[in-house]
Design an enzyme around this catalytic site. Structure first.
Site, PDB file in Angstrom:
ATOM      1  N   CYS A  77      34.181  35.151  56.193  1.00 17.14           N
ATOM      2  CA  CYS A  77      35.627  35.244  56.406  1.00 17.14           C
ATOM      3  C   CYS A  77      36.302  33.880  56.318  1.00 17.14           C
ATOM      4  O   CYS A  77      37.274  33.705  55.596  1.00 17.14           O
ATOM      5  CB  CYS A  77      35.922  35.891  57.751  1.00 17.14           C
ATOM      6  SG  CYS A  77      37.689  35.990  58.124  1.00 17.14           S
ATOM      7  N   CYS A  82      38.347  36.217  53.891  1.00 16.00           N
ATOM      8  CA  CYS A  82      39.699  36.482  54.382  1.00 16.00           C
ATOM      9  C   CYS A  82      40.637  35.278  54.304  1.00 16.00           C
ATOM     10  O   CYS A  82      41.768  35.403  53.817  1.00 16.00           O
ATOM     11  CB  CYS A  82      39.656  36.945  55.830  1.00 16.00           C
ATOM     12  SG  CYS A  82      38.294  38.019  56.261  1.00 16.00           S
ATOM     13  N   LYS A  85      41.238  33.733  50.702  1.00 16.26           N
ATOM     14  CA  LYS A  85      41.837  34.824  49.923  1.00 16.26           C
ATOM     15  C   LYS A  85      43.292  35.040  50.284  1.00 16.26           C
ATOM     16  O   LYS A  85      44.159  35.122  49.413  1.00 16.26           O
ATOM     17  CB  LYS A  85      41.026  36.103  50.171  1.00 16.26           C
ATOM     18  CG  LYS A  85      41.534  37.381  49.514  1.00 16.26           C
ATOM     19  CD  LYS A  85      42.489  38.169  50.381  1.00 16.26           C
ATOM     20  CE  LYS A  85      41.949  38.585  51.711  1.00 16.26           C
ATOM     21  NZ  LYS A  85      40.942  39.627  51.632  1.00 16.26           N
ATOM     22  N   TYR A 219      37.674  45.990  46.366  1.00 11.95           N
ATOM     23  CA  TYR A 219      38.872  45.284  46.828  1.00 11.95           C
ATOM     24  C   TYR A 219      38.757  43.791  46.548  1.00 11.95           C
ATOM     25  O   TYR A 219      39.761  43.115  46.295  1.00 11.95           O
ATOM     26  CB  TYR A 219      39.141  45.560  48.310  1.00 11.95           C
ATOM     27  CG  TYR A 219      38.141  44.984  49.276  1.00 11.95           C
ATOM     28  CD1 TYR A 219      38.281  43.697  49.767  1.00 11.95           C
ATOM     29  CD2 TYR A 219      37.050  45.731  49.715  1.00 11.95           C
ATOM     30  CE1 TYR A 219      37.362  43.158  50.654  1.00 11.95           C
ATOM     31  CE2 TYR A 219      36.135  45.212  50.615  1.00 11.95           C
ATOM     32  CZ  TYR A 219      36.283  43.923  51.073  1.00 11.95           C
ATOM     33  OH  TYR A 219      35.380  43.395  51.955  1.00 11.95           O
ATOM     34  N   GLU A 223      41.781  42.034  44.602  1.00  8.17           N
ATOM     35  CA  GLU A 223      42.495  40.965  45.299  1.00  8.17           C
ATOM     36  C   GLU A 223      42.444  39.665  44.500  1.00  8.17           C
ATOM     37  O   GLU A 223      43.471  38.998  44.304  1.00  8.17           O
ATOM     38  CB  GLU A 223      41.890  40.751  46.689  1.00  8.17           C
ATOM     39  CG  GLU A 223      42.215  41.862  47.673  1.00  8.17           C
ATOM     40  CD  GLU A 223      41.580  41.646  49.028  1.00  8.17           C
ATOM     41  OE1 GLU A 223      42.142  42.129  50.025  1.00  8.17           O
ATOM     42  OE2 GLU A 223      40.510  41.006  49.108  1.00  8.17           O
ATOM     43  N   HIS A 488      65.899  48.992  61.491  1.00  4.21           N
ATOM     44  CA  HIS A 488      66.623  49.020  60.225  1.00  4.21           C
ATOM     45  C   HIS A 488      67.225  47.646  59.903  1.00  4.21           C
ATOM     46  O   HIS A 488      67.741  46.984  60.806  1.00  4.21           O
ATOM     47  CB  HIS A 488      67.753  50.058  60.324  1.00  4.21           C
ATOM     48  CG  HIS A 488      68.470  50.285  59.035  1.00  4.21           C
ATOM     49  ND1 HIS A 488      67.872  50.886  57.949  1.00  4.21           N
ATOM     50  CD2 HIS A 488      69.741  49.985  58.672  1.00  4.21           C
ATOM     51  CE1 HIS A 488      68.748  50.965  56.973  1.00  4.21           C
ATOM     52  NE2 HIS A 488      69.896  50.424  57.378  1.00  4.21           N
ATOM     53  N   GLU A 493      60.238  51.350  58.729  1.00  7.23           N
ATOM     54  CA  GLU A 493      61.021  52.464  59.262  1.00  7.23           C
ATOM     55  C   GLU A 493      60.893  53.713  58.397  1.00  7.23           C
ATOM     56  O   GLU A 493      61.139  54.826  58.865  1.00  7.23           O
ATOM     57  CB  GLU A 493      62.486  52.081  59.400  1.00  7.23           C
ATOM     58  CG  GLU A 493      63.241  51.976  58.086  1.00  7.23           C
ATOM     59  CD  GLU A 493      64.748  51.829  58.265  1.00  7.23           C
ATOM     60  OE1 GLU A 493      65.302  52.499  59.155  1.00  7.23           O
ATOM     61  OE2 GLU A 493      65.336  51.021  57.523  1.00  7.23           O
TER      62      GLU A 493
END
Length: 513
Positions: A77, A82, A85, A219, A223, A488, A493
């Site tokens: 990671c 992570c 990346k 992925y 990515e 909003h 939302e």
């Protein structure tokens, strides 16, 4: 007298080239806990155990990649996953923001260019600071750190081998295995190992990879290809079967559609057969189309393999300790308490069978394990409804079941799928394409329609999904979601406003506030 004592002294027979252990001499182990692997899960477990005043040690060693890339403490990671990346993904998003900025009144001088070396140096320096930070944390918590490659001598003894081949034996009452995984290279493709790199190398390149072919549909593949394209590089993704296997396939298709619309080239149902290095230094890749068997070729500056990962278990000498693995995957078999087939040996993270390969789950599992071992806790790690996000150019976040999984478990007539296509407000002024911005909520049709899964494609997907994951973890229902006021104007939302079902056949496109 001294000479007589020397002749009569007790003799302890040691394995050749190894020093005798404290356990061999005293019958006691040196450490209460020994962690093999210095990634997220292992470090979390070690530091948590030290909080209880236990004597703890961590062994960590990084074998260089076939290209010679290596890094420091912290695991996948921090060093090759992570962290770098997400930073490179963000660099690519900034490029898109520069284009949008002109529509919002900002004056941007042209041409706009990107300097890979400057980005790489900044990212790599940050990663190195994290390496140092982990070492300082271990020292502050009185955890002994060994830069050694560990393997079992017996069920309580680990042999540590240094870069200079110096051997050290360490013994412990409890041992935790957390060695993680590494990218695979494909077998039986001439030139694959000699000329290809993996994500372990990409994040440590000093110079731009140039025109790049990324092989794989994971992925990791999408990515990396996504941010390479976003940084202005000519990028191609080669896929043998389906993208993002294990994820909701409607969402996977939308992710790749967006990437294609934004200049990432896809070669679908293709398999590479040969890689050659040309006289100009470029790589000539040959591939075949699965349907027709037709052969094609192209030249690239860089070839990156992203065809899966394998656990770092082969060199642990697990059979000596009696630790069982799944022979098909190489992963360690554990129970709900992370225990292996040997009662005092445990495993957490990517090397464990049936666990998600995610940093937060490894950290949580490591901490909970330490608390059970030394803190009288009985709490187990809950692997249900774990949220995650794929950081493709248009991010995909999800939690819970995919539509396919829910349909398989409950039957298609027993689930309700609410969905909507929407356009983020931020996309309107620059008139950015938003055809793939999509939300799907998978619910049970029984009673109050408990939410089984939530899938979101759009900006900041990880930030959106994190909060909803709590509600789904707590058993949230569709009716409760409707009663929750949205913020909003946000993309999130739109989840609270979902009301059109797939079953209805109505157009799910959001047309206004």
């Amino acid at each position: 007298m001294a000479a007589l004592w020397w002749r009569l002294r007790p003799r302890f027979r040691c394995e050749p080239r190894l020093r005798c252990t404290a356990r061999a001499l005293s019958g006691k182990n040196e450490y209460d806990l020994l962690v093999v692997g210095g990634g997220s899960g292992g470090l979390a477990c070690a530091k948590e155990a030290a909080q209880f005043g236990k004597k703890v040690a961590v062994l960590d060693y990084v074998d260089p990649t076939p290209k010679g890339t290596k890094w420091g403490l912290g695991g996948t990671c921090v060093n090759v996953g992570c962290i770098p990346k997400k930073l490179m993904h963000h660099a690519a998003l900034l490029g898109s923001s520069l284009k949008d900025a002109q529509h919002y009144g900002w004056s941007i001088s042209h041409p706009v260019t990107h300097d890979w070396s400057a980005m790489a140096e900044a990212v790599q320096n940050y990663v190195k600071s994290l390496n140092w930070g982990h070492r300082v944390q271990l020292q502050d918590k009185n955890v002994k750190y060994f830069n050694l490659k560990g393997s079992f001598v017996d069920a309580h003894t680990i042999r540590g081998l240094s870069k200079a081949n110096k051997e050290t034996l360490l013994t412990a009452e409890n041992i935790v295995l957390a060695t993680g995984g590494r990218p695979k290279y494909p077998a039986n493709i001439p030139g694959a190992l000699e000329y290809g790199i993996t994500s372990d190398d990409l994040f440590w390149l000093k110079k731009s990879p140039g025109k790049t072919l990324v092989v794989g549909a994971s992925y990791v593949s999408l990515e990396c290809a996504g941010f390479l394209t976003g940084l202005g590089l000519d990028t191609t993704v080669m896929i043998r079967s389906i993208p993002l296997r294990g994820f909701d396939q409607q969402m996977a298709a939308l992710v790749t559609d967006y990437m294609e619309a934004n200049h990432t080239r896809f070669l679908k149902k293709c398999t590479p057969t040969k890689v050659e290095k040309m006289g100009n230094g470029r790589l000539r890749v040959v591939w075949k189309y699965g349907d027709s068997g037709q052969e094609e070729t192209d030249e690239f500056d860089t070839l990156m393999w992203a065809v899966g990962r394998e656990p770092e278990t082969k060199t642990l000498n697990l059979e000596t300790a009696g630790v069982k693995i799944n022979s098909a995957t190489g992963k360690i078999i554990v129970d709900a308490s992370e225990a292996t087939s040997v009662p005092h040996i445990y495993a957490v993270g990517d090397i464990t069978e049936g666990r998600p390969e995610l940093t937060p789950t490894a950290i949580a599992a490591g901490k909970l394990l330490a608390r059970r071992l030394f803190g009288q806790s009985k709490e187990l790690m809950d692997y249900d409804n774990v949220p995650t996000t794929i950081f493709t150019p248009l991010e995909y976040g999800c939690v819970g079941l995919s539509e396919e999984q829910a349909s398989d478990r409950l039957g298609p007539d027993n689930i309700e799928v609410y969905h909507a296509f929407y356009k983020p407000l931020e996309f309107t002024v620059p008139d950015r394409k938003a055809a793939q911005c999509y939300i799907k909520m998978v619910c049970s049709r029984a009673q109050e329609q408990r939410i089984l899964g939530l899938h979101f494609i759009g900006p900041n997907a990880g930030e959106v999904i994190q909060g909803f994951a709590l509600g789904i973890k707590c058993g949230a229902t569709y009716s409760q979601m409707l009663k929750t006021a949205g913020i909003h104007p946000t993309c999130a939302e739109e989840i609270n406003k979902l009301h059109i079902t797939k079953r209805s056949g109505l157009d799910p496109t959001v047309t206004g506030c």
